[in-house]
Design a protein around this motif. Structure first.
Motif, PDB file in Angstrom:
ATOM      1  N   UNK A  58       0.834  -1.200   0.000  1.00 20.63           N
ATOM      2  CA  UNK A  58       0.000   0.000   0.000  1.00 20.63           C
ATOM      3  C   UNK A  58       0.869   1.250   0.000  1.00 20.63           C
ATOM      4  N   UNK A  59       1.906   1.251   0.810  1.00 13.06           N
ATOM      5  CA  UNK A  59       2.794   2.402   0.875  1.00 13.06           C
ATOM      6  C   UNK A  59       3.511   2.609  -0.458  1.00 13.06           C
ATOM      7  N   UNK A  60       4.000   1.529  -1.040  1.00 18.17           N
ATOM      8  CA  UNK A  60       4.698   1.642  -2.323  1.00 18.17           C
ATOM      9  C   UNK A  60       3.750   2.114  -3.421  1.00 18.17           C
ATOM     10  N   UNK A  61       2.505   1.623  -3.401  1.00 13.52           N
ATOM     11  CA  UNK A  61       1.507   2.026  -4.394  1.00 13.52           C
ATOM     12  C   UNK A  61       1.225   3.521  -4.281  1.00 13.52           C
ATOM     13  N   UNK A  62       1.062   4.007  -3.054  1.00 14.38           N
ATOM     14  CA  UNK A  62       0.801   5.423  -2.828  1.00 14.38           C
ATOM     15  C   UNK A  62       1.971   6.277  -3.309  1.00 14.38           C
ATOM     16  N   UNK A  63       3.182   5.905  -2.929  1.00 20.84           N
ATOM     17  CA  UNK A  63       4.362   6.682  -3.317  1.00 20.84           C
ATOM     18  C   UNK A  63       4.574   6.685  -4.824  1.00 20.84           C
ATOM     19  N   UNK A  64       4.288   5.566  -5.467  1.00 22.23           N
ATOM     20  CA  UNK A  64       4.472   5.485  -6.920  1.00 22.23           C
ATOM     21  C   UNK A  64       3.522   6.433  -7.644  1.00 22.23           C
ATOM     22  N   UNK A  65       2.263   6.446  -7.237  1.00 19.02           N
ATOM     23  CA  UNK A  65       1.296   7.340  -7.891  1.00 19.02           C
ATOM     24  C   UNK A  65       1.676   8.797  -7.654  1.00 19.02           C
TER      25      UNK A  65
END
Length: 455
Positions: free
Chosen positions: A20-27
């Motif tokens: 979830x954290x990686x998904x948020x940071x990527x967007x």
């Protein structure tokens, strides 16, 4: 399109899963945001808060009430910072509690890229439109968040509120938030135009349609095509015109008086009134079908007496507006702040604006004193409130000391209100325009600032 280009976003936590954290940071990175992570238990320094526009908080990292006090403190230190909790479906009560503290939006996890981009876009548009509508109170921040959501649709909006609360300003805020830069905004006051002229002004007329119609004229609906039409004081619209207005709204077409050609419309309709339309319908003065057509997305602006946290920020904004060349950005003495907070403001924001403008003209010296405001003394003036303990002034003095004095005046008002209700905090919270829970957080924050709560 990168909606948040150049904006630095603070991310807190991430214990709900690295994915979830990686998904948020990527967007966020693909949307042009600069991100950094912080520990919720550590204190953010002023530079971090000054550079950040958004703060994402994974709600599973929050443990009430300590974490809520931290969020409340962040919102006080950085009022322009938008805190967005990320909550799971089973944990939405935390989002509700954070919204009460002043958060204006939240994300349900799992969320999609489109949902996050829509949130970023709302935030960017809000930052560009917020100069027109000052709102620091919790109720006001929630109102602006709701306005941002309804602005994304083309459905009719009904704005209600007492005279002087800023209904037209809210309509302009919604228009700027959602419309193209060159889209027209047209306002018509249904109470200020004679009934025999109102139909022609709304719908337009052709040459020769009536005596004196020497040339064809477009109506307000045509002029607002592609933009927004504000029908102010809609409760004053004559019954005969209500039926014609209803047909235009249903058909999305208008025909000029004396004309034979229908004109297609693409207009957002915002209606505003200080009347209770349901009561007007019951009294036979307003059509129920028109009320239902207009009241698709209702927005209610609370009176200023229920938004005490907005009084001083509004007053300071009016000072900057009417005295832009003054060497000081805060001209209100602590006594003047207390006088402003003690007044009930029956004329709402319009009365406050007139009071500040008058005080700037009548003041003796640089600062505004209570006598310059010309406000009546409170009904309980004979019972002088007991003051707070001595205020700890900043060492640097000057404007910092004056700001601290204003904040101390706000604290004094909270304590005086609780005393006025004999220590009954629920009634005091209602008078202050906040929930009992929000009052508890406010009192805890005051204690953290060294204020002794004697009630």
């Amino acid at each position: 399109m990168n909606y948040a280009r150049g904006e630095r976003v603070v991310i807190i936590g991430g214990k709900d899963g690295e994915n979830s954290l990686a998904f948020l940071k990527d967007i966020l990175a693909r949307q042009g945001c600069r991100t950094f992570e912080v520990d919720l238990d550590s204190r953010l320094d002023s530079r971090q808060l000054a550079n950040a526009g958004l703060l994402f908080v994974f709600a599973n990292c929050l443990q009430a009430p300590e974490s809520y006090r931290q969020i409340s403190g962040l919102l006080r230190r950085a009022p322009r910072l938008s805190v967005v909790p990320i909550v799971e479906y089973a944990d939405q009560e935390k989002a509700a509690a954070l919204l009460e503290l002043g958060c204006v939006d939240y994300l349900l996890s799992p969320f999609s890229e489109a949902q996050l981009i829509a949130l970023l876009r709302r935030h960017e548009l809000a930052a560009s439109a917020e100069e027109s509508f000052v709102s620091c109170s919790q109720a006001g921040r929630r109102l602006l968040a709701m306005a941002q959501r309804v602005a994304q649709t083309r459905a009719p909006i009904l704005i209600t509120g007492e005279t002087g609360t800023g209904k037209e300003l809210m309509a302009r805020y919604i228009h700027r938030f959602s419309a193209e830069a060159d889209a027209p905004f047209v306002a018509v006051n249904c109470a200020a135009i004679p009934e025999q002229m109102l139909e022609s002004i709304l719908f337009g007329h052709e040459k020769g349609a009536f005596t004196g119609a020497v040339s064809a004229q477009p109506g307000k609906f045509e002029l607002a095509n592609g933009g927004t039409l504000l029908l102010d004081e809609i409760g004053e619209l004559p019954l005969g015109l209500q039926a014609k207005l209803l047909r235009v709204l249903q058909e999305q077409r208008v025909e000029r008086l004396g004309g034979r050609r229908e004109i297609a419309l693409d207009v957002r309709i915002i209606a505003a009134t200080n009347r209770d339309l349901q009561a007007e319908v019951a009294a036979g003065r307003f059509r129920a079908d028109l009320m239902f057509r207009l009241d698709v997305l209702p927005l209610h602006i609370s009176p200023l007496r229920e938004r005490k946290d907005d009084i001083l920020p509004l007053a300071r904004r009016f000072i900057r507006q009417y005295a832009p060349h003054e060497p000081h950005d805060d001209l209100l003495t602590p006594e003047a702040c207390r006088a402003l907070l003690a007044h009930d403001w029956p004329g709402n924001v319009r009365e406050l604006e007139n009071t500040v403008q008058r005080a700037l003209v009548l003041r003796n010296g640089l600062y505004i004193q209570p006598a310059d405001l010309g406000l009546p003394l409170p009904a309980a003036a004979e019972e002088a409130p007991r003051p707070l303990p001595a205020m700890p002034l900043p060492a640097e003095g000057g404007r910092a000391a004056l700001r601290a004095s204003g904040k101390w005046a706000e604290y004094q008002h909270v304590i005086d209100t609780i005393r006025r209700f004999g220590g009954h905090k629920t009634k005091a919270a209602q008078s202050l325009g906040m929930t009992p829970r929000a009052l508890r957080y406010r009192l805890n924050a005051m204690r953290e600032q060294g204020v002794q709560i004697p009630v």
